[in-house]
Design a protein around this motif. Sequence first.
Motif, mmCIF file in Angstrom:
data_model
loop_
_atom_site.group_PDB
_atom_site.id
_atom_site.type_symbol
_atom_site.label_atom_id
_atom_site.label_comp_id
_atom_site.label_asym_id
_atom_site.label_seq_id
_atom_site.Cartn_x
_atom_site.Cartn_y
_atom_site.Cartn_z
ATOM 1 N N LYS A 40 -8.731 -1.138 -5.964
ATOM 2 C CA LYS A 40 -7.730 -2.089 -6.441
ATOM 3 C C LYS A 40 -6.950 -2.736 -5.293
ATOM 4 C CE LYS A 40 -7.902 -0.663 -10.932
ATOM 5 N NZ LYS A 40 -9.177 -0.996 -11.436
ATOM 6 N N ASN A 41 -6.514 -1.939 -4.333
ATOM 7 C CA ASN A 41 -5.698 -2.482 -3.242
ATOM 8 C C ASN A 41 -6.407 -2.401 -1.889
ATOM 9 O OD1 ASN A 41 -5.510 0.199 -2.505
ATOM 10 N ND2 ASN A 41 -3.398 0.434 -3.179
ATOM 11 N N ASN A 42 -7.675 -1.980 -1.911
ATOM 12 C CA ASN A 42 -8.520 -1.946 -0.720
ATOM 13 C C ASN A 42 -8.095 -0.901 0.309
ATOM 14 O OD1 ASN A 42 -10.908 -3.132 0.342
ATOM 15 N ND2 ASN A 42 -9.686 -4.038 1.959
ATOM 16 N N ARG A 43 -7.225 0.027 -0.077
ATOM 17 C CA ARG A 43 -6.771 1.064 0.850
ATOM 18 C C ARG A 43 -7.406 2.397 0.497
ATOM 19 N NH1 ARG A 43 -0.436 0.212 0.530
ATOM 20 N NH2 ARG A 43 -1.063 -0.128 -1.616
ATOM 21 N N LEU A 44 -7.713 3.172 1.535
ATOM 22 C CA LEU A 44 -8.323 4.474 1.347
ATOM 23 C C LEU A 44 -7.593 5.482 2.217
ATOM 24 C CD1 LEU A 44 -11.955 5.266 0.853
ATOM 25 C CD2 LEU A 44 -10.824 6.465 2.711
ATOM 26 N N LEU A 45 -7.201 6.598 1.626
ATOM 27 C CA LEU A 45 -6.524 7.675 2.341
ATOM 28 C C LEU A 45 -7.393 8.914 2.270
ATOM 29 C CD1 LEU A 45 -4.060 9.059 3.698
ATOM 30 C CD2 LEU A 45 -3.162 9.452 1.389
ATOM 31 N N GLU A 46 -7.719 9.485 3.427
ATOM 32 C CA GLU A 46 -8.470 10.732 3.476
ATOM 33 C C GLU A 46 -7.550 11.824 4.010
ATOM 34 O OE1 GLU A 46 -12.557 12.744 5.165
ATOM 35 O OE2 GLU A 46 -11.900 10.853 6.034
ATOM 36 N N LEU A 47 -7.361 12.863 3.221
ATOM 37 C CA LEU A 47 -6.556 14.013 3.630
ATOM 38 C C LEU A 47 -7.480 15.006 4.318
ATOM 39 C CD1 LEU A 47 -4.489 14.479 0.365
ATOM 40 C CD2 LEU A 47 -3.931 13.108 2.371
ATOM 41 N N ILE A 53 -14.764 10.183 11.111
ATOM 42 C CA ILE A 53 -16.051 9.495 10.987
ATOM 43 C C ILE A 53 -16.183 8.819 9.627
ATOM 44 C CG2 ILE A 53 -18.553 9.800 10.976
ATOM 45 C CD1 ILE A 53 -18.095 12.028 13.087
ATOM 46 N N PHE A 54 -15.781 9.498 8.560
ATOM 47 C CA PHE A 54 -15.839 8.866 7.232
ATOM 48 C C PHE A 54 -14.961 7.615 7.208
ATOM 49 C CE2 PHE A 54 -14.189 8.374 2.885
ATOM 50 C CZ PHE A 54 -15.380 8.111 2.223
ATOM 51 N N LEU A 55 -13.794 7.702 7.837
ATOM 52 C CA LEU A 55 -12.902 6.547 7.876
ATOM 53 C C LEU A 55 -13.513 5.399 8.679
ATOM 54 C CD1 LEU A 55 -9.448 8.303 8.347
ATOM 55 C CD2 LEU A 55 -10.449 7.404 6.242
ATOM 56 N N ASP A 56 -14.231 5.713 9.746
ATOM 57 C CA ASP A 56 -14.909 4.667 10.522
ATOM 58 C C ASP A 56 -15.942 3.934 9.663
ATOM 59 O OD1 ASP A 56 -13.492 5.154 12.859
ATOM 60 O OD2 ASP A 56 -15.061 6.424 13.731
ATOM 61 N N VAL A 57 -16.700 4.703 8.883
ATOM 62 C CA VAL A 57 -17.702 4.087 8.007
ATOM 63 C C VAL A 57 -17.005 3.236 6.945
ATOM 64 C CG1 VAL A 57 -19.561 4.536 6.341
ATOM 65 C CG2 VAL A 57 -19.401 5.911 8.428
ATOM 66 N N ALA A 58 -15.931 3.751 6.361
ATOM 67 C CA ALA A 58 -15.185 2.999 5.343
ATOM 68 C C ALA A 58 -14.622 1.709 5.931
ATOM 69 C CB ALA A 58 -14.066 3.857 4.763
ATOM 70 N N ARG A 59 -14.100 1.781 7.142
ATOM 71 C CA ARG A 59 -13.569 0.581 7.799
ATOM 72 C C ARG A 59 -14.681 -0.459 7.972
ATOM 73 N NH1 ARG A 59 -11.643 2.689 12.271
ATOM 74 N NH2 ARG A 59 -9.556 3.023 11.444
ATOM 75 N N SER A 60 -15.866 0.000 8.337
ATOM 76 C CA SER A 60 -16.990 -0.923 8.520
ATOM 77 C C SER A 60 -17.418 -1.561 7.197
ATOM 78 C CB SER A 60 -18.178 -0.220 9.181
ATOM 79 O OG SER A 60 -18.865 0.609 8.259
#
Length: 77
Positions: A40-47, A53-60
């Motif tokens: 919905k807001n294009n934001r992802l939070l990983e705790l 690495i998952f965040l890098d893939v998500a950013r891409s």
Amino acid sequence: MPDDHEIESFYAQYPEHAAMSPVTIKRYRELLKSFELFRKNNRLLELGCGDGIFLDVARSEGWEVHGTEYNPRSIAV
């Protein structure tokens, strides 16, 4: 509930990843695709994001990413 010493002891054993397997990256992309319904807001939070690495893939994949991590070694990466 673990105390600070137990948490630090656990994270001292946390692995470091120099490179991620292509199979793992493929799986991360599959997971991100399954998140599209909730994008919905294009934001992802990983705790507990480890080395991020998952965040890098998500950013891409166009996500605005944020993560939290306890292990100072992983934070430095």
